[in-house]
Design a protein around this motif. Structure first.
Motif, PDB file in Angstrom:
ATOM      1  N   PRO A   8       0.811  -1.230   0.000  1.00  0.00           N
ATOM      2  CA  PRO A   8       0.000   0.000   0.000  1.00  0.00           C
ATOM      3  C   PRO A   8       0.836   1.268   0.000  1.00  0.00           C
ATOM      4  N   TRP A   9       2.029   1.253   0.607  1.00  0.00           N
ATOM      5  CA  TRP A   9       2.796   2.481   0.797  1.00  0.00           C
ATOM      6  C   TRP A   9       3.492   2.931  -0.477  1.00  0.00           C
ATOM      7  N   PHE A  10       3.870   1.992  -1.306  1.00  0.00           N
ATOM      8  CA  PHE A  10       4.506   2.373  -2.562  1.00  0.00           C
ATOM      9  C   PHE A  10       3.516   3.097  -3.472  1.00  0.00           C
ATOM     10  N   PHE A  11       2.312   2.628  -3.517  1.00  0.00           N
ATOM     11  CA  PHE A  11       1.275   3.277  -4.323  1.00  0.00           C
ATOM     12  C   PHE A  11       0.973   4.677  -3.791  1.00  0.00           C
ATOM     13  N   ILE A  12       0.907   4.832  -2.493  1.00  0.00           N
ATOM     14  CA  ILE A  12       0.649   6.142  -1.889  1.00  0.00           C
ATOM     15  C   ILE A  12       1.793   7.098  -2.199  1.00  0.00           C
ATOM     16  N   MET A  13       3.018   6.614  -2.125  1.00  0.00           N
ATOM     17  CA  MET A  13       4.167   7.468  -2.427  1.00  0.00           C
ATOM     18  C   MET A  13       4.160   7.905  -3.891  1.00  0.00           C
ATOM     19  N   ILE A  14       3.890   6.991  -4.795  1.00  0.00           N
ATOM     20  CA  ILE A  14       3.867   7.329  -6.216  1.00  0.00           C
ATOM     21  C   ILE A  14       2.747   8.310  -6.524  1.00  0.00           C
ATOM     22  N   MET A  15       1.596   8.115  -5.948  1.00  0.00           N
ATOM     23  CA  MET A  15       0.476   9.029  -6.192  1.00  0.00           C
ATOM     24  C   MET A  15       0.743  10.419  -5.617  1.00  0.00           C
ATOM     25  N   SER A  16       1.380  10.481  -4.467  1.00  0.00           N
ATOM     26  CA  SER A  16       1.670  11.792  -3.893  1.00  0.00           C
ATOM     27  C   SER A  16       2.720  12.531  -4.721  1.00  0.00           C
ATOM     28  N   TRP A  17       3.739  11.820  -5.230  1.00  0.00           N
ATOM     29  CA  TRP A  17       4.731  12.473  -6.070  1.00  0.00           C
ATOM     30  C   TRP A  17       4.136  12.911  -7.403  1.00  0.00           C
ATOM     31  N   LEU A  18       3.271  12.109  -7.964  1.00  0.00           N
ATOM     32  CA  LEU A  18       2.630  12.508  -9.207  1.00  0.00           C
ATOM     33  C   LEU A  18       1.726  13.722  -9.005  1.00  0.00           C
ATOM     34  N   THR A  19       1.012  13.736  -7.902  1.00  0.00           N
ATOM     35  CA  THR A  19       0.164  14.878  -7.600  1.00  0.00           C
ATOM     36  C   THR A  19       1.000  16.140  -7.419  1.00  0.00           C
ATOM     37  N   LEU A  20       2.088  16.016  -6.701  1.00  0.00           N
ATOM     38  CA  LEU A  20       2.952  17.163  -6.489  1.00  0.00           C
ATOM     39  C   LEU A  20       3.557  17.661  -7.799  1.00  0.00           C
ATOM     40  N   SER A  21       4.092  16.755  -8.593  1.00  0.00           N
ATOM     41  CA  SER A  21       4.819  17.184  -9.780  1.00  0.00           C
ATOM     42  C   SER A  21       3.911  17.573 -10.948  1.00  0.00           C
ATOM     43  N   ILE A  23       0.388  18.501 -10.676  1.00  0.00           N
ATOM     44  CA  ILE A  23      -0.724  19.407 -10.382  1.00  0.00           C
ATOM     45  C   ILE A  23      -0.277  20.607  -9.553  1.00  0.00           C
ATOM     46  N   ILE A  24       0.367  20.349  -8.442  1.00  0.00           N
ATOM     47  CA  ILE A  24       0.676  21.429  -7.509  1.00  0.00           C
ATOM     48  C   ILE A  24       1.852  22.270  -7.986  1.00  0.00           C
ATOM     49  N   GLN A  25       2.905  21.647  -8.466  1.00  0.00           N
ATOM     50  CA  GLN A  25       4.097  22.389  -8.856  1.00  0.00           C
ATOM     51  C   GLN A  25       3.849  23.374 -10.004  1.00  0.00           C
ATOM     52  N   PRO A  26       3.156  23.011 -11.082  1.00  0.00           N
ATOM     53  CA  PRO A  26       2.898  24.018 -12.129  1.00  0.00           C
ATOM     54  C   PRO A  26       2.051  25.183 -11.632  1.00  0.00           C
ATOM     55  N   LYS A  27       1.145  24.933 -10.713  1.00  0.00           N
ATOM     56  CA  LYS A  27       0.339  26.032 -10.174  1.00  0.00           C
ATOM     57  C   LYS A  27       1.194  26.978  -9.343  1.00  0.00           C
ATOM     58  N   LEU A  28       2.126  26.426  -8.585  1.00  0.00           N
ATOM     59  CA  LEU A  28       2.996  27.278  -7.782  1.00  0.00           C
ATOM     60  C   LEU A  28       3.976  28.057  -8.645  1.00  0.00           C
TER      61      LEU A  28
END
Length: 55
Positions: A8-21, A23-28
């Motif tokens: 479960p933790w590998f999937f959570i880590m990959i999803m959080s990095w994808l979300t950051l890189s 969605i969030i990073q281009p907005k910032l």
């Protein structure tokens, strides 16, 4: 040991990095600085050497 199960933790880590890189990073990065840095001339100060009493 349940901590070593990456299932479960590998999937959570990959999803959080994808979300950051993706969605969030281009907005910032799209924000414009309200007060951009200006070029200032650097002033050098003259320093006097310390007079050690035992030298």
């Amino acid at each position: 040991m349940p901590q070593l199960n990456p299932n479960p933790w590998f999937f959570i880590m990959i999803m959080s990095w994808l979300t950051l890189s993706l969605i969030i990073q281009p907005k910032l990065l799209s924000f414009i600085l309200t007060s951009p840095p200006i070029n200032k001339t650097s002033t050098t100060t003259k320093t006097n050497p310390w007079a050690w009493p035992w030298s």
